[in-house]
Design a protein around this motif. Sequence first.
Motif, PDB file in Angstrom:
ATOM      1  N   GLY A 171       0.816  -1.202   0.000  1.00 26.90           N
ATOM      2  CA  GLY A 171       0.000   0.000   0.000  1.00 26.90           C
ATOM      3  C   GLY A 171       0.846   1.246   0.000  1.00 26.90           C
ATOM      4  O   GLY A 171       1.940   1.269  -0.571  1.00 26.90           O
ATOM      5  N   ILE A 172       0.350   2.279   0.672  1.00 33.02           N
ATOM      6  CA  ILE A 172       1.031   3.576   0.669  1.00 33.02           C
ATOM      7  C   ILE A 172       1.248   4.077   2.095  1.00 33.02           C
ATOM      8  O   ILE A 172       0.599   3.617   3.029  1.00 33.02           O
ATOM      9  N   GLU A 173       2.177   5.004   2.221  1.00 31.51           N
ATOM     10  CA  GLU A 173       2.366   5.732   3.464  1.00 31.51           C
ATOM     11  C   GLU A 173       2.078   7.201   3.199  1.00 31.51           C
ATOM     12  O   GLU A 173       2.600   7.779   2.253  1.00 31.51           O
ATOM     13  N   LEU A 174       1.223   7.790   4.029  1.00 34.22           N
ATOM     14  CA  LEU A 174       0.916   9.209   3.854  1.00 34.22           C
ATOM     15  C   LEU A 174       2.128  10.042   4.268  1.00 34.22           C
ATOM     16  O   LEU A 174       2.791   9.726   5.254  1.00 34.22           O
ATOM     17  N   PRO A 175       2.427  11.104   3.543  1.00 32.22           N
ATOM     18  CA  PRO A 175       3.669  11.841   3.786  1.00 32.22           C
ATOM     19  C   PRO A 175       3.654  12.742   5.012  1.00 32.22           C
ATOM     20  O   PRO A 175       4.708  13.075   5.556  1.00 32.22           O
ATOM     21  N   GLU A 176       2.469  13.138   5.483  1.00 36.78           N
ATOM     22  CA  GLU A 176       2.408  14.133   6.550  1.00 36.78           C
ATOM     23  C   GLU A 176       2.377  13.490   7.930  1.00 36.78           C
ATOM     24  O   GLU A 176       1.967  12.349   8.098  1.00 36.78           O
ATOM     25  N   ASP A 177       2.849  14.259   8.913  1.00 34.75           N
ATOM     26  CA  ASP A 177       2.718  13.857  10.310  1.00 34.75           C
ATOM     27  C   ASP A 177       1.286  14.094  10.774  1.00 34.75           C
ATOM     28  O   ASP A 177       0.689  15.127  10.481  1.00 34.75           O
ATOM     29  N   TRP A 178       0.739  13.129  11.510  1.00 29.40           N
ATOM     30  CA  TRP A 178      -0.513  13.287  12.223  1.00 29.40           C
ATOM     31  C   TRP A 178      -0.184  13.390  13.711  1.00 29.40           C
ATOM     32  O   TRP A 178       0.950  13.113  14.134  1.00 29.40           O
ATOM     33  N   ILE A 210       0.763   7.608   9.047  1.00 32.93           N
ATOM     34  CA  ILE A 210      -0.291   6.671   8.672  1.00 32.93           C
ATOM     35  C   ILE A 210       0.139   5.854   7.466  1.00 32.93           C
ATOM     36  O   ILE A 210       0.600   6.394   6.456  1.00 32.93           O
ATOM     37  N   SER A 211      -0.030   4.549   7.585  1.00 33.01           N
ATOM     38  CA  SER A 211       0.137   3.636   6.461  1.00 33.01           C
ATOM     39  C   SER A 211      -1.235   3.119   6.065  1.00 33.01           C
ATOM     40  O   SER A 211      -2.037   2.749   6.921  1.00 33.01           O
ATOM     41  N   THR A 271      -3.622  -1.747   7.932  1.00 33.61           N
ATOM     42  CA  THR A 271      -3.600  -0.447   8.612  1.00 33.61           C
ATOM     43  C   THR A 271      -4.261   0.590   7.705  1.00 33.61           C
ATOM     44  O   THR A 271      -4.237   0.466   6.476  1.00 33.61           O
ATOM     45  N   HIS A 272      -4.856   1.593   8.331  1.00 31.90           N
ATOM     46  CA  HIS A 272      -5.464   2.684   7.568  1.00 31.90           C
ATOM     47  C   HIS A 272      -5.613   3.886   8.487  1.00 31.90           C
ATOM     48  O   HIS A 272      -5.255   3.832   9.667  1.00 31.90           O
ATOM     49  N   SER A 273      -6.144   4.970   7.958  1.00 32.66           N
ATOM     50  CA  SER A 273      -6.260   6.195   8.752  1.00 32.66           C
ATOM     51  C   SER A 273      -7.334   6.015   9.831  1.00 32.66           C
ATOM     52  O   SER A 273      -8.209   5.156   9.714  1.00 32.66           O
ATOM     53  N   PRO A 274      -7.286   6.850  10.891  1.00 31.47           N
ATOM     54  CA  PRO A 274      -8.295   6.743  11.944  1.00 31.47           C
ATOM     55  C   PRO A 274      -9.645   7.358  11.574  1.00 31.47           C
ATOM     56  O   PRO A 274     -10.577   7.281  12.371  1.00 31.47           O
ATOM     57  N   VAL A 275      -9.764   7.953  10.393  1.00 31.73           N
ATOM     58  CA  VAL A 275     -11.035   8.552   9.988  1.00 31.73           C
ATOM     59  C   VAL A 275     -12.096   7.452   9.895  1.00 31.73           C
ATOM     60  O   VAL A 275     -11.945   6.471   9.172  1.00 31.73           O
ATOM     61  N   GLY A 276     -13.155   7.615  10.647  1.00 32.21           N
ATOM     62  CA  GLY A 276     -14.211   6.611  10.690  1.00 32.21           C
ATOM     63  C   GLY A 276     -14.119   5.689  11.884  1.00 32.21           C
ATOM     64  O   GLY A 276     -15.067   4.978  12.197  1.00 32.21           O
ATOM     65  N   GLY A 277     -12.960   5.674  12.557  1.00 31.36           N
ATOM     66  CA  GLY A 277     -12.813   4.913  13.790  1.00 31.36           C
ATOM     67  C   GLY A 277     -13.008   3.415  13.631  1.00 31.36           C
ATOM     68  O   GLY A 277     -13.579   2.753  14.506  1.00 31.36           O
ATOM     69  N   ARG A 278     -12.500   2.835  12.524  1.00 32.90           N
ATOM     70  CA  ARG A 278     -12.789   1.428  12.259  1.00 32.90           C
ATOM     71  C   ARG A 278     -11.629   0.475  12.522  1.00 32.90           C
ATOM     72  O   ARG A 278     -11.801  -0.740  12.493  1.00 32.90           O
ATOM     73  N   GLY A 279     -10.426   0.977  12.787  1.00 34.71           N
ATOM     74  CA  GLY A 279      -9.262   0.111  12.884  1.00 34.71           C
ATOM     75  C   GLY A 279      -9.360  -0.945  13.965  1.00 34.71           C
ATOM     76  O   GLY A 279      -9.209  -2.143  13.700  1.00 34.71           O
ATOM     77  N   MET A 280      -9.605  -0.534  15.208  1.00 31.17           N
ATOM     78  CA  MET A 280      -9.710  -1.494  16.308  1.00 31.17           C
ATOM     79  C   MET A 280     -10.878  -2.449  16.079  1.00 31.17           C
ATOM     80  O   MET A 280     -10.778  -3.655  16.359  1.00 31.17           O
ATOM     81  N   ASN A 281     -11.973  -1.942  15.565  1.00 32.50           N
ATOM     82  CA  ASN A 281     -13.150  -2.767  15.335  1.00 32.50           C
ATOM     83  C   ASN A 281     -12.893  -3.844  14.287  1.00 32.50           C
ATOM     84  O   ASN A 281     -13.364  -4.973  14.415  1.00 32.50           O
ATOM     85  N   LEU A 282     -12.126  -3.493  13.263  1.00 30.11           N
ATOM     86  CA  LEU A 282     -11.786  -4.476  12.243  1.00 30.11           C
ATOM     87  C   LEU A 282     -10.936  -5.589  12.852  1.00 30.11           C
ATOM     88  O   LEU A 282     -11.134  -6.776  12.543  1.00 30.11           O
TER      89      LEU A 282
END
Length: 353
Positions: A170-177, A243-244, A265-276
């Motif tokens: 996949g990809i890695e986002l370039p910016e710091d969160w 974020i990856s 792995t994915h962004s925290p937008v939507g709050g689905r990571g832990m649930n997945l």
Amino acid sequence: MADILIVGAGPTGLTAALSLAALGITPRIIEARTNASNLSRAVGLLPGSMTIFDHLGIAERVRGEAVTIEEARILRDGHLAVDLRLDADPDPNVRLLSLPQDRTEAILAEALAERGVTVEYGKACKGLIQDESGVTVAIEGGEEIRAHEVLGADGAKSAVRQALGLKAEGIELPEDWSIADVELAEPVPPATTIHLNGAHDAVFMIPMERSRVRLVSNTSDALATFGPGLAIARVRREAKFRISVKQVPTYRVGHVALAGDAAHTHSPVGGRGMNLGIDDAAHFAEALSDGSLAGYSAARHAVGAHTIGLSERARKTLLGGSGTRRTVGVTLMRLASRNPALARKLARTIILG
């Protein structure tokens, strides 16, 4: 020899262990950390996770501590643009809950201990070797654990995944969160608030307790991006992260499977990571129990790809691309929020996916 060894005692590993124990299979679960985490990390709990927790007998404990998020608000450059009820669905189970991850983990670990299984801390996986009958896992310090099946639930930097030679694609986002875990001087309403500043910057505020919130921003300083207006009593924690958006090509190799952030792995937008990850764990336990592990990888890869797609579409609408895309997305949400039927549908989509 252990029938099943789980590597990693976050929400994914603990859910897998408790699910197996509930099915009459006693696993071993090891964790590289020397003790339980005290970090809030992920906070959102979706209905699918609560259904799993219902089956495991811990849902009421979770609901007793969690905050039910009643609204989602979007502010555009300080002005309220969207106010959407998230608790309007007639099904009381279609709700978004918020609870610090360390409390979710503690509840899972307590229920697991009640079934006679305790986490073995301070046991870091340093590699593994497979043969036809099982897996030998090397533990830091020279110990070896032999198991018929291994589940790698050891996070985005998974030692189990590395030992399998799998690379997340996949990809890695370039910016710091950034994140901030903040205690406030006054209670906050049970609403998730998204502050959109300019064309790109954003900060999400999610209540975790009556006067405690999580800030998440696509900038390097969540507190600064939020700006004035928070009556801060204490900053518990601040951190930056990258974020990856990645997924492994297969979730199982031989007698070793992956789940949670070890697999995707994915962004925290939507709050689905832990649930997945929780969903991966429950399905792994069921597949192990009923002898259908051969289908685990394909099934979970498809679900993971779908969830990553949902998260990415939400991220790109609110945070990526041009200001025009953000404006269009917010405008459509505002129009939907003003129509009761569309508002319920939108809220249901946000919560259920």
